[in-house]
Design a protein around this motif. Structure first.
Motif, PDB file in Angstrom:
ATOM      1  N   THR A  77      28.779  35.260  37.246  1.00  0.00           N
ATOM      2  CA  THR A  77      29.595  35.018  36.464  1.00  0.00           C
ATOM      3  C   THR A  77      30.385  36.505  36.164  1.00  0.00           C
ATOM      4  OG1 THR A  77      28.316  33.336  35.673  1.00  0.00           O
ATOM      5  CG2 THR A  77      30.122  34.310  33.925  1.00  0.00           C
ATOM      6  N   VAL A  78      31.740  36.288  35.822  1.00  0.00           N
ATOM      7  CA  VAL A  78      32.550  37.544  35.579  1.00  0.00           C
ATOM      8  C   VAL A  78      33.165  37.249  34.311  1.00  0.00           C
ATOM      9  CG1 VAL A  78      34.314  36.650  37.018  1.00  0.00           C
ATOM     10  CG2 VAL A  78      34.091  39.050  36.294  1.00  0.00           C
ATOM     11  N   TYR A  79      33.282  38.310  33.426  1.00  0.00           N
ATOM     12  CA  TYR A  79      33.698  37.987  32.197  1.00  0.00           C
ATOM     13  C   TYR A  79      35.298  39.007  31.910  1.00  0.00           C
ATOM     14  CZ  TYR A  79      29.408  36.285  31.351  1.00  0.00           C
ATOM     15  OH  TYR A  79      28.022  35.500  31.508  1.00  0.00           O
ATOM     16  N   LEU A  80      36.107  38.575  31.170  1.00  0.00           N
ATOM     17  CA  LEU A  80      37.199  39.368  30.755  1.00  0.00           C
ATOM     18  C   LEU A  80      37.274  39.640  29.344  1.00  0.00           C
ATOM     19  CD1 LEU A  80      39.288  41.221  31.870  1.00  0.00           C
ATOM     20  CD2 LEU A  80      41.105  39.335  31.604  1.00  0.00           C
ATOM     21  N   GLN A  81      36.869  40.515  28.635  1.00  0.00           N
ATOM     22  CA  GLN A  81      37.214  40.613  27.121  1.00  0.00           C
ATOM     23  C   GLN A  81      38.562  41.137  27.030  1.00  0.00           C
ATOM     24  OE1 GLN A  81      35.076  39.801  24.470  1.00  0.00           O
ATOM     25  NE2 GLN A  81      36.949  40.266  23.087  1.00  0.00           N
ATOM     26  N   MET A  82      39.319  40.415  26.313  1.00  0.00           N
ATOM     27  CA  MET A  82      40.591  40.927  26.006  1.00  0.00           C
ATOM     28  C   MET A  82      40.962  41.402  24.546  1.00  0.00           C
ATOM     29  SD  MET A  82      42.669  38.447  28.654  1.00  0.00           S
ATOM     30  CE  MET A  82      42.159  36.727  27.613  1.00  0.00           C
ATOM     31  N   ASN A  83      41.317  42.345  24.151  1.00  0.00           N
ATOM     32  CA  ASN A  83      41.259  42.937  22.838  1.00  0.00           C
ATOM     33  C   ASN A  83      42.816  43.173  22.686  1.00  0.00           C
ATOM     34  OD1 ASN A  83      38.634  42.409  22.102  1.00  0.00           O
ATOM     35  ND2 ASN A  83      38.074  44.339  22.622  1.00  0.00           N
ATOM     36  N   SER A  84      43.301  43.461  21.413  1.00  0.00           N
ATOM     37  CA  SER A  84      44.525  43.773  21.021  1.00  0.00           C
ATOM     38  C   SER A  84      45.618  43.243  21.851  1.00  0.00           C
ATOM     39  CB  SER A  84      44.737  45.467  21.246  1.00  0.00           C
ATOM     40  OG  SER A  84      43.773  46.235  20.568  1.00  0.00           O
ATOM     41  N   LEU A  85      45.625  41.841  21.961  1.00  0.00           N
ATOM     42  CA  LEU A  85      46.548  41.081  22.867  1.00  0.00           C
ATOM     43  C   LEU A  85      48.088  41.051  22.429  1.00  0.00           C
ATOM     44  CD1 LEU A  85      44.170  38.281  23.291  1.00  0.00           C
ATOM     45  CD2 LEU A  85      45.525  39.551  25.301  1.00  0.00           C
ATOM     46  N   LYS A  86      48.895  41.326  23.344  1.00  0.00           N
ATOM     47  CA  LYS A  86      50.414  41.221  23.314  1.00  0.00           C
ATOM     48  C   LYS A  86      50.844  40.245  23.819  1.00  0.00           C
ATOM     49  CE  LYS A  86      49.919  46.234  23.803  1.00  0.00           C
ATOM     50  NZ  LYS A  86      50.426  47.363  25.043  1.00  0.00           N
ATOM     51  N   PRO A  87      52.205  39.950  23.277  1.00  0.00           N
ATOM     52  CA  PRO A  87      52.801  38.595  23.670  1.00  0.00           C
ATOM     53  C   PRO A  87      53.048  38.870  25.149  1.00  0.00           C
ATOM     54  CG  PRO A  87      53.981  39.397  21.750  1.00  0.00           C
ATOM     55  CD  PRO A  87      52.764  40.472  21.835  1.00  0.00           C
ATOM     56  N   GLU A  88      53.315  40.083  25.799  1.00  0.00           N
ATOM     57  CA  GLU A  88      53.574  40.274  27.306  1.00  0.00           C
ATOM     58  C   GLU A  88      52.335  39.997  27.841  1.00  0.00           C
ATOM     59  OE1 GLU A  88      54.101  42.378  24.837  1.00  0.00           O
ATOM     60  OE2 GLU A  88      53.943  44.426  25.378  1.00  0.00           O
ATOM     61  N   ASP A  89      50.932  39.750  27.512  1.00  0.00           N
ATOM     62  CA  ASP A  89      49.936  39.467  28.271  1.00  0.00           C
ATOM     63  C   ASP A  89      49.718  37.692  28.346  1.00  0.00           C
ATOM     64  OD1 ASP A  89      47.965  41.588  26.169  1.00  0.00           O
ATOM     65  OD2 ASP A  89      48.730  41.735  27.996  1.00  0.00           O
ATOM     66  N   THR A  90      50.811  37.014  27.903  1.00  0.00           N
ATOM     67  CA  THR A  90      50.785  35.626  27.912  1.00  0.00           C
ATOM     68  C   THR A  90      50.931  35.209  29.565  1.00  0.00           C
ATOM     69  OG1 THR A  90      51.848  35.189  25.892  1.00  0.00           O
ATOM     70  CG2 THR A  90      52.409  33.488  27.613  1.00  0.00           C
ATOM     71  N   ALA A  91      50.085  34.407  30.047  1.00  0.00           N
ATOM     72  CA  ALA A  91      50.042  34.160  31.545  1.00  0.00           C
ATOM     73  C   ALA A  91      49.152  33.121  31.770  1.00  0.00           C
ATOM     74  CB  ALA A  91      49.723  35.395  32.280  1.00  0.00           C
ATOM     75  N   VAL A  92      49.070  32.646  32.826  1.00  0.00           N
ATOM     76  CA  VAL A  92      47.849  32.057  33.601  1.00  0.00           C
ATOM     77  C   VAL A  92      46.833  32.880  34.086  1.00  0.00           C
ATOM     78  CG1 VAL A  92      47.046  30.216  34.958  1.00  0.00           C
ATOM     79  CG2 VAL A  92      49.246  29.879  33.833  1.00  0.00           C
ATOM     80  N   TYR A  93      45.753  32.978  33.668  1.00  0.00           N
ATOM     81  CA  TYR A  93      44.838  34.021  34.325  1.00  0.00           C
ATOM     82  C   TYR A  93      43.930  33.323  35.175  1.00  0.00           C
ATOM     83  CZ  TYR A  93      46.022  37.432  30.785  1.00  0.00           C
ATOM     84  OH  TYR A  93      46.758  38.357  30.119  1.00  0.00           O
ATOM     85  N   TYR A  94      43.741  33.779  36.422  1.00  0.00           N
ATOM     86  CA  TYR A  94      43.103  33.208  37.622  1.00  0.00           C
ATOM     87  C   TYR A  94      41.717  34.140  37.930  1.00  0.00           C
ATOM     88  CZ  TYR A  94      47.079  30.595  38.545  1.00  0.00           C
ATOM     89  OH  TYR A  94      48.177  29.588  38.529  1.00  0.00           O
ATOM     90  N   CYS A  95      40.642  33.648  38.215  1.00  0.00           N
ATOM     91  CA  CYS A  95      39.342  34.294  38.568  1.00  0.00           C
ATOM     92  C   CYS A  95      39.652  34.226  39.964  1.00  0.00           C
ATOM     93  CB  CYS A  95      38.194  33.485  38.039  1.00  0.00           C
ATOM     94  SG  CYS A  95      36.703  34.225  38.742  1.00  0.00           S
ATOM     95  N   ASN A  96      38.936  35.290  40.679  1.00  0.00           N
ATOM     96  CA  ASN A  96      38.919  35.527  42.059  1.00  0.00           C
ATOM     97  C   ASN A  96      37.675  36.093  42.515  1.00  0.00           C
ATOM     98  OD1 ASN A  96      39.601  37.779  44.380  1.00  0.00           O
ATOM     99  ND2 ASN A  96      40.503  35.945  44.859  1.00  0.00           N
ATOM    100  N   ALA A  97      37.027  35.839  43.661  1.00  0.00           N
ATOM    101  CA  ALA A  97      35.843  36.052  44.083  1.00  0.00           C
ATOM    102  C   ALA A  97      36.145  36.404  45.696  1.00  0.00           C
ATOM    103  CB  ALA A  97      34.828  35.297  44.095  1.00  0.00           C
TER     104      ALA A  97
END
Length: 121
Positions: A77-97
């Motif tokens: 399992t992989v995690y992504l902790q996202m803090n101080s989010l900005k409107p420009e971070d808006t997107a579809v986020y894809y996991c890759n292995a």
């Protein structure tokens, strides 16, 4: 044979936080590289962060200091902790292995289905 299932996306206000998770399942022996990519409307998919099996990480300049990637090798399992989010971070986020070694002794690259992150201003 191998699947990635993402969770944790959603709607958040600017300055807020979200945590994405991605669990790999199937006939897995080991996974070399795991990472997160994102694709905003009208833009190309870009690397957000990556982490190898030893814990070495790399980040896009745009998220350094705000996002943290981590992984649990025992749980694949992989995690992504996202803090101080900005409107420009808006997107579809894809996991890759990448470098997914299976019990059939094949090495695969696998993508998740994507999870939408929307940051409102």
């Amino acid at each position: 044979q191998v699947q990635l299932v993402e969770s944790g996306g959603g709607l958040v206000q600017a300055g807020g936080s979200l945590r994405l998770s991605c669990a790999a399942s199937g006939s897995i022996v080991s996974i070399n590289m795991m990472g997160w990519y994102r694709q905003a409307p009208g833009k190309q998919r870009e690397l957000v962060a990556g982490i190898n099996s030893r814990g070495s990480t790399n980040y896009a300049d745009s998220v350094k200091g705000r996002f943290t990637i981590s992984r649990d090798n025992a749980k694949n399992t992989v995690y992504l902790q996202m803090n101080s989010l900005k409107p420009e971070d808006t997107a579809v986020y894809y996991c890759n292995a990448r470098g997914v070694l299976t019990t059939s002794y094949t090495s695969l690259e696998v993508w998740g289905q994507g999870t939408l992150v929307t940051v409102s201003s």
